[in-house]
Scaffold this motif. Structure first.
Motif, mmCIF file in Angstrom:
data_model
loop_
_atom_site.group_PDB
_atom_site.id
_atom_site.type_symbol
_atom_site.label_atom_id
_atom_site.label_comp_id
_atom_site.label_asym_id
_atom_site.label_seq_id
_atom_site.Cartn_x
_atom_site.Cartn_y
_atom_site.Cartn_z
ATOM 1 N N SER A 126 0.669 -1.227 0.111
ATOM 2 C CA SER A 126 -0.018 0.250 -0.195
ATOM 3 C C SER A 126 0.889 1.469 -0.124
ATOM 4 O O SER A 126 0.692 2.256 -0.473
ATOM 5 C CB SER A 126 -0.710 0.127 0.885
ATOM 6 O OG SER A 126 -1.680 -1.523 1.731
ATOM 7 N N LYS A 130 1.125 3.599 -3.323
ATOM 8 C CA LYS A 130 0.638 5.496 -2.563
ATOM 9 C C LYS A 130 1.686 6.509 -3.556
ATOM 10 O O LYS A 130 1.113 7.530 -3.883
ATOM 11 C CB LYS A 130 0.828 5.512 -1.467
ATOM 12 C CG LYS A 130 -1.116 5.523 -0.615
ATOM 13 C CD LYS A 130 -1.088 5.610 0.697
ATOM 14 C CE LYS A 130 -2.320 4.620 1.190
ATOM 15 N NZ LYS A 130 -2.075 5.117 3.024
ATOM 16 N N LYS A 131 3.022 5.417 -3.433
ATOM 17 C CA LYS A 131 3.784 6.600 -4.395
ATOM 18 C C LYS A 131 3.770 6.746 -5.527
ATOM 19 O O LYS A 131 4.278 7.823 -6.461
ATOM 20 C CB LYS A 131 5.339 6.264 -3.614
ATOM 21 C CG LYS A 131 5.724 6.230 -2.481
ATOM 22 C CD LYS A 131 7.368 5.609 -2.283
ATOM 23 C CE LYS A 131 7.391 5.706 -0.624
ATOM 24 N NZ LYS A 131 8.289 5.327 -0.115
ATOM 25 N N ASP A 148 -9.274 4.195 -0.848
ATOM 26 C CA ASP A 148 -8.285 5.427 0.280
ATOM 27 C C ASP A 148 -8.949 6.683 -0.615
ATOM 28 O O ASP A 148 -9.189 7.115 -2.357
ATOM 29 C CB ASP A 148 -7.537 5.014 -0.309
ATOM 30 C CG ASP A 148 -6.501 4.937 0.882
ATOM 31 O OD1 ASP A 148 -7.227 5.469 2.059
ATOM 32 O OD2 ASP A 148 -5.469 5.424 1.033
ATOM 33 N N SER A 151 -3.681 9.069 -3.014
ATOM 34 C CA SER A 151 -2.421 10.005 -2.189
ATOM 35 C C SER A 151 -1.963 11.628 -2.215
ATOM 36 O O SER A 151 -2.040 11.939 -2.949
ATOM 37 C CB SER A 151 -1.649 8.449 -2.592
ATOM 38 O OG SER A 151 -0.963 8.536 -3.971
#
Length: 249
Positions: A126, A130-131, A148, A151
């Motif tokens: 995860s 997100k990067k 989610d 990010s």
């Protein structure tokens, strides 16, 4: 709570749709941890995911994930059955399989051109997802599916695009498509074929005979005749020289 979750999901989907071109059917890549969590929470993924995302979905996985679940044994037998019912997407590890997390991470490289969602319970995976900007992330909390929020890396990427510093992958694809429709962009294979046609075959001009050979075929006798004619014409046209009278001795 259910209405609030759907509102958040709708908001997040709108963000990815407007900035990264995410469209239905939503392709969701599942790993073994997500399948195991769905099994424990008795979540019917094929029924609940379309309701939660309010659109058509496709459950996907890779060969590496399936192979990883097979090697883990009977403890994850139920998760393996769930994964086997998903559509298998081709990954670049056909000969040498890698871990499920590394495989899913490779599927969203280069700007996530296929608009995959990543569904996992793996915290390390995860964090890596997100990067990467433009990759929607899903997980299960308290037996409920959650999409989610974008990010910070994704939000910063969108701001850079809006300021004109970057060009999104979706915009690059649309520009490329417009160029192809208008004929401004040529296929590199066609260029190679054209070059091959120019190179193949001998030059027809190189096969022609030189003109000097035609001049050499003239016989030397004809040249002498022409010279003799010229000499005769000159003798006839020349004036007669008067002869001097001889004095008698």
């Amino acid at each position: 709570m259910k209405i609030t979750r759907q509102k958040h999901a709708k908001k997040h989907l709108g963000f990815f749709r407007n900035n990264f071109g995410v469209r239905e059917p939503y392709q969701i890549l599942l790993d073994g941890t997500f399948c195991q969590a769905a099994l424990r929470g008795r979540i019917q993924l094929r029924e609940q995911l379309p309701r939660y995302l309010m659109g058509e979905t496709q459950l996907c996985t890779t060969r590496c994930v399936l192979k990883e679940l097979e090697t883990l044994g009977n403890d994850l037998y139920g998760a393996k059955l769930i994964a086997q019912k998903c559509q298998v997407r081709n990954c670049p590890h056909f000969k040498n399989a890698v871990s499920g997390s590394d495989c899913l991470l490779s599927m969203v490289e280069e700007g996530n051109p296929h608009h995959y969602f990543v569904a996992t319970q793996d915290q390390n995976l995860s964090v890596k997802v997100k990067k990467k900007p433009g990759v929607p992330l899903m997980f299960i909390i308290q037996n409920t599916i959650v999409l989610d929020k974008p990010s910070p890396k994704t939000v910063a990427f969108v701001k850079a695009i809006e300021s004109g510093q970057l060009v999104s992958v979706h915009e690059k694809e649309s520009i490329k498509q417009l160029k192809e429709e208008q004929g401004l962009m040529k296929n590199p294979e066609q260029r190679r074929r054209k070059k091959r046609k120019k190179i193949s075959g001998p030059n027809p001009l190189s096969c022609l005979k030189k003109k000097k050979k035609a001049q050499d075929t003239k016989s030397p006798a004809s040249e002498k005749k022409r010279k003799r004619k010229r000499v005769r014409i000159r003798n006839r046209s020349a004036p007669a020289v008067p002869c001097e009278k001889q004095n008698p001795g």
